[in-house]
Design a protein around this motif. Structure first.
Motif, PDB file in Angstrom:
ATOM      1  N   ILE A 219       0.856  -1.188   0.000  1.00  0.00           N
ATOM      2  CA  ILE A 219       0.000   0.000   0.000  1.00  0.00           C
ATOM      3  C   ILE A 219       0.892   1.238   0.000  1.00  0.00           C
ATOM      4  CG2 ILE A 219      -1.738   1.302   1.282  1.00  0.00           C
ATOM      5  CD1 ILE A 219      -2.651  -1.356   2.531  1.00  0.00           C
ATOM      6  N   VAL A 220       0.671   2.122  -0.970  1.00  0.00           N
ATOM      7  CA  VAL A 220       1.472   3.350  -1.072  1.00  0.00           C
ATOM      8  C   VAL A 220       0.523   4.541  -1.055  1.00  0.00           C
ATOM      9  CG1 VAL A 220       3.198   4.627  -2.377  1.00  0.00           C
ATOM     10  CG2 VAL A 220       3.177   2.119  -2.461  1.00  0.00           C
ATOM     11  N   ASP A 221       0.580   5.334   0.013  1.00  0.00           N
ATOM     12  CA  ASP A 221      -0.325   6.482   0.162  1.00  0.00           C
ATOM     13  C   ASP A 221       0.289   7.424   1.190  1.00  0.00           C
ATOM     14  OD1 ASP A 221      -2.545   8.225   0.788  1.00  0.00           O
ATOM     15  OD2 ASP A 221      -3.882   6.710  -0.042  1.00  0.00           O
ATOM     16  N   ASP A 222       0.275   8.722   0.912  1.00  0.00           N
ATOM     17  CA  ASP A 222       0.875   9.671   1.851  1.00  0.00           C
ATOM     18  C   ASP A 222      -0.081  10.079   2.973  1.00  0.00           C
ATOM     19  OD1 ASP A 222      -0.846  11.193   0.374  1.00  0.00           O
ATOM     20  OD2 ASP A 222       0.594  12.762  -0.159  1.00  0.00           O
ATOM     21  N   GLU A 223      -1.315   9.549   2.957  1.00  0.00           N
ATOM     22  CA  GLU A 223      -2.271   9.841   4.019  1.00  0.00           C
ATOM     23  C   GLU A 223      -2.378   8.635   4.956  1.00  0.00           C
ATOM     24  OE1 GLU A 223      -6.000  10.907   2.333  1.00  0.00           O
ATOM     25  OE2 GLU A 223      -5.155  12.489   1.063  1.00  0.00           O
TER      26      GLU A 223
ATOM     27  N   SER B  57      -5.831   6.924   5.198  1.00  0.00           N
ATOM     28  CA  SER B  57      -6.196   6.157   4.004  1.00  0.00           C
ATOM     29  C   SER B  57      -5.474   4.818   3.987  1.00  0.00           C
ATOM     30  CB  SER B  57      -5.870   6.956   2.735  1.00  0.00           C
ATOM     31  OG  SER B  57      -6.716   8.074   2.610  1.00  0.00           O
ATOM     32  N   ARG B  58      -4.195   4.834   4.365  1.00  0.00           N
ATOM     33  CA  ARG B  58      -3.435   3.576   4.436  1.00  0.00           C
ATOM     34  C   ARG B  58      -4.072   2.630   5.437  1.00  0.00           C
ATOM     35  NH1 ARG B  58       1.129   6.899   4.837  1.00  0.00           N
ATOM     36  NH2 ARG B  58       1.524   6.200   6.959  1.00  0.00           N
TER      37      ARG B  58
ATOM     38  N   PHE C  56      -1.524  -1.095  -4.202  1.00  0.00           N
ATOM     39  CA  PHE C  56      -2.629  -0.162  -4.097  1.00  0.00           C
ATOM     40  C   PHE C  56      -1.983   1.212  -3.945  1.00  0.00           C
ATOM     41  CE2 PHE C  56      -4.796  -4.045  -3.310  1.00  0.00           C
ATOM     42  CZ  PHE C  56      -6.121  -3.822  -3.667  1.00  0.00           C
ATOM     43  N   LEU C  57      -2.174   2.062  -4.941  1.00  0.00           N
ATOM     44  CA  LEU C  57      -1.314   3.226  -5.116  1.00  0.00           C
ATOM     45  C   LEU C  57      -2.109   4.526  -5.203  1.00  0.00           C
ATOM     46  CD1 LEU C  57       1.506   4.386  -5.754  1.00  0.00           C
ATOM     47  CD2 LEU C  57       1.204   3.610  -8.116  1.00  0.00           C
ATOM     48  N   ASP C  58      -1.830   5.452  -4.286  1.00  0.00           N
ATOM     49  CA  ASP C  58      -2.410   6.790  -4.357  1.00  0.00           C
ATOM     50  C   ASP C  58      -1.757   7.541  -5.520  1.00  0.00           C
ATOM     51  OD1 ASP C  58      -3.868   9.049  -3.727  1.00  0.00           O
ATOM     52  OD2 ASP C  58      -2.487   9.709  -2.163  1.00  0.00           O
ATOM     53  N   ILE C  59      -2.447   8.539  -6.041  1.00  0.00           N
ATOM     54  CA  ILE C  59      -1.888   9.294  -7.169  1.00  0.00           C
ATOM     55  C   ILE C  59      -1.294  10.621  -6.713  1.00  0.00           C
ATOM     56  CG2 ILE C  59      -2.470  10.505  -9.317  1.00  0.00           C
ATOM     57  CD1 ILE C  59      -4.400   8.294  -9.979  1.00  0.00           C
ATOM     58  N   GLU C  60      -2.072  11.411  -5.975  1.00  0.00           N
ATOM     59  CA  GLU C  60      -1.609  12.732  -5.555  1.00  0.00           C
ATOM     60  C   GLU C  60      -0.665  12.624  -4.368  1.00  0.00           C
ATOM     61  OE1 GLU C  60      -1.872  15.667  -6.761  1.00  0.00           O
ATOM     62  OE2 GLU C  60      -3.266  15.325  -8.400  1.00  0.00           O
ATOM     63  N   MET C  61       0.636  12.562  -4.662  1.00  0.00           N
ATOM     64  CA  MET C  61       1.663  12.547  -3.616  1.00  0.00           C
ATOM     65  C   MET C  61       2.764  13.528  -4.003  1.00  0.00           C
ATOM     66  SD  MET C  61       2.011   8.489  -2.615  1.00  0.00           S
ATOM     67  CE  MET C  61       2.408   7.951  -4.298  1.00  0.00           C
TER      68      MET C  61
ATOM     69  N   PHE D  91     -13.393   4.714   0.129  1.00  0.00           N
ATOM     70  CA  PHE D  91     -13.473   3.408  -0.508  1.00  0.00           C
ATOM     71  C   PHE D  91     -14.857   2.787  -0.364  1.00  0.00           C
ATOM     72  CE2 PHE D  91      -8.948   3.769   0.833  1.00  0.00           C
ATOM     73  CZ  PHE D  91      -8.421   3.925  -0.444  1.00  0.00           C
ATOM     74  N   ASP D  92     -15.346   2.248  -1.462  1.00  0.00           N
ATOM     75  CA  ASP D  92     -16.629   1.559  -1.503  1.00  0.00           C
ATOM     76  C   ASP D  92     -16.353   0.056  -1.420  1.00  0.00           C
ATOM     77  OD1 ASP D  92     -18.849   0.052  -2.813  1.00  0.00           O
ATOM     78  OD2 ASP D  92     -19.726   2.045  -2.976  1.00  0.00           O
ATOM     79  N   GLU D  93     -16.908  -0.611  -0.404  1.00  0.00           N
ATOM     80  CA  GLU D  93     -16.620  -2.033  -0.185  1.00  0.00           C
ATOM     81  C   GLU D  93     -17.105  -2.899  -1.341  1.00  0.00           C
ATOM     82  OE1 GLU D  93     -17.223  -3.739   3.686  1.00  0.00           O
ATOM     83  OE2 GLU D  93     -17.300  -1.755   4.608  1.00  0.00           O
ATOM     84  N   VAL D  94     -18.208  -2.495  -1.973  1.00  0.00           N
ATOM     85  CA  VAL D  94     -18.716  -3.265  -3.110  1.00  0.00           C
ATOM     86  C   VAL D  94     -17.732  -3.201  -4.271  1.00  0.00           C
ATOM     87  CG1 VAL D  94     -20.571  -3.473  -4.810  1.00  0.00           C
ATOM     88  CG2 VAL D  94     -21.118  -2.918  -2.440  1.00  0.00           C
ATOM     89  N   GLN D  95     -17.221  -1.999  -4.552  1.00  0.00           N
ATOM     90  CA  GLN D  95     -16.252  -1.855  -5.630  1.00  0.00           C
ATOM     91  C   GLN D  95     -14.968  -2.604  -5.299  1.00  0.00           C
ATOM     92  OE1 GLN D  95     -15.071   2.164  -6.557  1.00  0.00           O
ATOM     93  NE2 GLN D  95     -13.981   1.562  -8.411  1.00  0.00           N
ATOM     94  N   LEU D  96     -14.566  -2.587  -4.016  1.00  0.00           N
ATOM     95  CA  LEU D  96     -13.356  -3.302  -3.619  1.00  0.00           C
ATOM     96  C   LEU D  96     -13.509  -4.803  -3.834  1.00  0.00           C
ATOM     97  CD1 LEU D  96     -10.529  -3.274  -2.394  1.00  0.00           C
ATOM     98  CD2 LEU D  96     -11.587  -3.403  -0.125  1.00  0.00           C
ATOM     99  N   VAL D  97     -14.696  -5.347  -3.574  1.00  0.00           N
ATOM    100  CA  VAL D  97     -14.944  -6.773  -3.821  1.00  0.00           C
ATOM    101  C   VAL D  97     -14.687  -7.105  -5.286  1.00  0.00           C
ATOM    102  CG1 VAL D  97     -16.730  -8.550  -3.955  1.00  0.00           C
ATOM    103  CG2 VAL D  97     -16.536  -7.140  -1.914  1.00  0.00           C
ATOM    104  N   GLU D  98     -15.169  -6.246  -6.192  1.00  0.00           N
ATOM    105  CA  GLU D  98     -14.951  -6.473  -7.628  1.00  0.00           C
ATOM    106  C   GLU D  98     -13.473  -6.388  -7.970  1.00  0.00           C
ATOM    107  OE1 GLU D  98     -17.340  -7.498  -9.727  1.00  0.00           O
ATOM    108  OE2 GLU D  98     -18.546  -7.539  -7.908  1.00  0.00           O
TER     109      GLU D  98
END
Length: 246
Positions: free
Chosen positions: A8-12, A15-16, A54-59, A106-113
């Motif tokens: 997991i890569v995220d500066d928040e 969120s991590r 799992f990668l954040d974009i705005e960093m 994060f939406d759990e339904v979308q994460l399942v997909e």
């Protein structure tokens, strides 16, 4: 079950932590590291050899797109799932052949997909060999009924729901008790047409006959041949209709 090494890569930090918590529900996803910047993410990717990022974009400094580009030079390129609060990078994500594009919160339904998509890719050949494997596997769901083990065909199951400390698996008018959680059943039935309509319900979409508006944007499902009405959380309605309708 194949273990999927996950970074997991995220500066928040929040969120991590949220993503780490959500992914901890999936036993085959092993979180091998977390990074708070693109540079740290690159260093950990080189050292830990993850299967998926799992990668954040705005960093700051190196952003997620730049990191994803840098990773393309590796001998074994990890799969990328962009996780961001900004929808504007979808085209760049597509060009980088990202597995998926998750929006915060994060939406759990979308994460399942997303999880299903990653598993399919990791199983080899994008899942091309799976039908042959299924043909040699009966795929029965075992439930205990008093002193007897009953084997249920997933196609015949109408829905499952949580009641107290037990899960009920319903076929027609009869419901069997199981100590398995809904999450465990959802994973076992992932290759069939089951959908989580609510935190307490898992439904066989092939058994659905109607979708009825209810309260505050929520709906209820009706099952073929039954009188039961199953709640659908409004957060799941869009994905449900996408799955159900031509």
């Amino acid at each position: 079950m194949k273990t999927i090494r996950t970074l997991i890569v995220d500066d928040e930090p929040l969120s991590r932590e949220e993503l780490r918590h959500l992914l901890s529900e999936y036993e085959d996803f092993d979180i091998v590291g977390q990074a708070s910047s693109g540079e740290e993410g690159l260093e950990q990717a080189l050292r830990l050899h993850p299967d998926v990022l799992f990668l954040d974009i705005e960093m700051a400094e190196m952003n997620g797109v730049e990191l994803a580009n840098a990773l393309q030079q590796l001998k074994k390129v990890p799969h990328i799932v962009f996780a961001t609060a900004y929808p504007d990078y979808a085209v760049k994500a597509f060009r980088l052949e990202a597995v998926d594009y998750l929006l915060k919160p994060f939406d759990e339904v979308q994460l399942v997909e997303t999880i299903k998509r990653i598993r399919k890719i990791e199983s080899g050949n994008g899942g091309e060999n799976q039908p042959a494997q299924k043909a040699n596997h009966l795929g029965k769901l075992a439930v205990e009924n008093e002193e007897t083990i009953i084997y249920l065909s997933p196609q015949n199951i109408d829905y499952c729901f949580r009641e107290g400390k037990e899960t009920k698996i319903c076929v027609g008018e009869h419901c069997y008790s199981s100590k398995q959680t809904l999450k465990e059943l959802e994973e076992k039935l992932a290759d069939y047409s089951f959908f989580r309509t609510h935190k307490g319900f898992l439904v066989n979409l092939k058994r659905v006959s109607a979708l009825v508006p209810w309260l505050n944007g929520a709906y209820q499902l009706k099952i073929q041949g039954g009188r039961v009405e199953i709640p659908v959380s409004r957060n799941y309605v869009k994905e449900l209709r996408h799955r159900l309708e031509l």
